[in-house]
Scaffold this active site. Structure first.
Site, short mmCIF file in Angstrom:
data_model
loop_
_atom_site.label_atom_id
_atom_site.label_comp_id
_atom_site.label_asym_id
_atom_site.label_seq_id
_atom_site.Cartn_x
_atom_site.Cartn_y
_atom_site.Cartn_z
N TRP A 2 1.06 -1.06 0.04
CA TRP A 2 -0.20 0.15 -0.03
C TRP A 2 1.08 1.83 0.07
O TRP A 2 2.38 1.57 1.60
CB TRP A 2 -0.61 -0.03 1.02
N ASP A 20 -0.19 -5.37 8.95
CA ASP A 20 -1.88 -4.55 8.85
C ASP A 20 -2.83 -5.72 8.12
O ASP A 20 -3.12 -6.25 7.25
CB ASP A 20 -1.71 -3.55 7.77
N ALA A 22 -6.72 -4.63 7.43
CA ALA A 22 -7.50 -3.73 6.94
C ALA A 22 -8.96 -5.00 6.13
O ALA A 22 -9.96 -4.25 5.93
CB ALA A 22 -7.42 -2.95 5.95
N LYS A 66 -13.36 -1.01 6.10
CA LYS A 66 -13.46 -2.12 5.15
C LYS A 66 -15.21 -3.06 5.29
O LYS A 66 -16.66 -3.57 4.96
CB LYS A 66 -12.91 -3.13 4.10
#
Length: 394
Positions: free
Chosen positions: A127, A208, A210, A243
């Site tokens: 990202w 991470d 997400a 999300k």
């Protein structure tokens, strides 16, 4: 003073969004922005979120601050969702943050405070904000091989070889599931090998996560992070609710610092609160309270899980449709990896020039590295995209 400011690089995704809005063509497809959209092109408010918000409006008696680390009930609910029983609760320090990005930023600040000489190893690609924030806070980023464009899968041998160049105390940034931007994930055997390497070389993992629930399911998507958290002496976890709860604008995230040693949880917790104080003081609460309400209410939690599962299965169906259509048009199974990827994104592994050709010729808008947002598709636009890919010579 202001005359000394220098122009900063434009955000490529935001620029792409503007180009899409300015395009007068009716048949255009937006696959750039990383936001879930349903078949009608809308990012809906989930049913459980609406009920939880109404309940909060009816019952909330104050808008006073919660605490520097946020509401402890939110941390407890999120730790249970992400880690289950993988780690004892008293080994985990946690603080609410403004979104997953806030959790990532605070994690990097913590790394710099605890070990100023640490480098952070990031996947190639990752990202973009990972690298941007690392540069801004003054931490050296080192890339490790991750994606094999020729196969659409993880270049695991290259990944391990590059991570063997990390020094004790360096940090390895891992994507918990639904890798952004590639969609290619580690399998359980590969996760175990990564854990062994981390322990052998004294490396600190930062995960991470997400997109929990967007890949293979809530429990399945958490398997990698649970293995890491339960197997290493220390780790960091940055989580986002944008999300899987669909509350993007509420900026709801959580940073966890896990230590298996002694009473480090107390020091870690105080440090997370201190970092929040230096940055934004008290974190936002509305989204966190919505999440807490849903996760702690059996009926709301069940409805949320059902809607999340419908979303996940819908994206898998679009993946399969696109892979099938590309096979039909090309007479080849070379795009089969799209059906194997998980989450919102896949990386085609083509050139920026061909991505631009698809935009100019067919109104297909995707990031220059060929990342496409599967959730930007619907049953009608899949054939349009497939034809554009083949016509461009990808």
């Amino acid at each position: 003073m202001f005359e000394n400011l220098k122009p900063q690089p434009a955000d490529k995704i935001l620029a792409l969004m503007q180009m899409y809005r300015d395009d007068p063509r009716e048949q255009k497809v937006d696959l750039g922005v990383g936001v879930y959209k349903n078949a009608e092109g809308v990012t809906p408010v989930m049913r459980a979120v609406k009920v939880a918000e109404q309940r909060i409006i009816d019952e909330q008696a104050t808008k006073a601050y919660t605490g520097l680390a946020g509401d402890p009930a939110y941390a407890d609910a999120m730790i249970d969702l992400i880690l289950g029983n993988a780690v004892e609760r008293d080994k985990i320090a946690a603080a609410a943050t403004p979104g997953g990005t806030g959790a990532v930023r605070q994690a990097f600040e913590l790394i710099k405070m605890a070990n100023p000489g640490a480098r952070v190893f990031v996947s190639d690609p990752t990202w973009p904000n990972h690298v941007s924030i690392l540069k801004y806070v003054g931490i050296e980023a080192v890339v490790y091989r991750y994606f094999d464009a020729s196969t659409g899968a993880v270049n695991f041998d290259g990944m391990l070889e590059d991570l063997k160049g990390a020094k004790e105390g360096d940090v390895v940034l891992l994507h918990g599931c639904c890798h952004n931007p590639t969609g290619a994930n580690l399998n359980s055997t590969q996760w175990q090998a990564v854990v062994e390497l981390l322990n052998e070389r004294g490396l600190i993992p930062m995960v991470d996560i997400a997109y929990q629930g967007f890949g293979d399911g809530l429990e399945e998507d958490a398997a990698g992070v649970r293995l890491v958290a339960s197997s290493v002496p220390e780790c960091l976890i940055a989580a986002s609710c944008s999300k899987n709860f669909g509350i993007y604008r509420e900026r709801t995230g959580l940073l966890m610092a896990i230590s298996q040693q002694g009473d480090a949880e107390g020091l870690n917790q105080k440090t997370l609160a201190y970092l929040n104080r230096q940055n934004y003081s008290f974190p936002p609460d509305h989204g966190a309270r919505v999440v807490t309400t849903i996760l702690n209410d059996p009926e709301l939690r069940a409805d949320w899980k059902q809607e999340l599962e419908e979303t996940r299965l819908g994206m898998l169906a679009l993946r399969q449709q696109l892979a099938d259509e590309l096979q039909r048009l090309s007479g080849s199974d070379r795009f089969g990896f799209i059906a194997e990827h998980r989450g919102m994104f896949s990386l085609l592994g083509t050139t920026p020039e061909l991505v631009e050709k698809m935009r100019v010729d067919a109104g297909i808008y995707m990031v220059g590295d060929s990342r496409l947002n599967i959730a930007g598709l619907n049953a009608q636009s899949v054939p349009v995209l497939a034809k554009a890919i083949i016509d461009a010579g990808v």
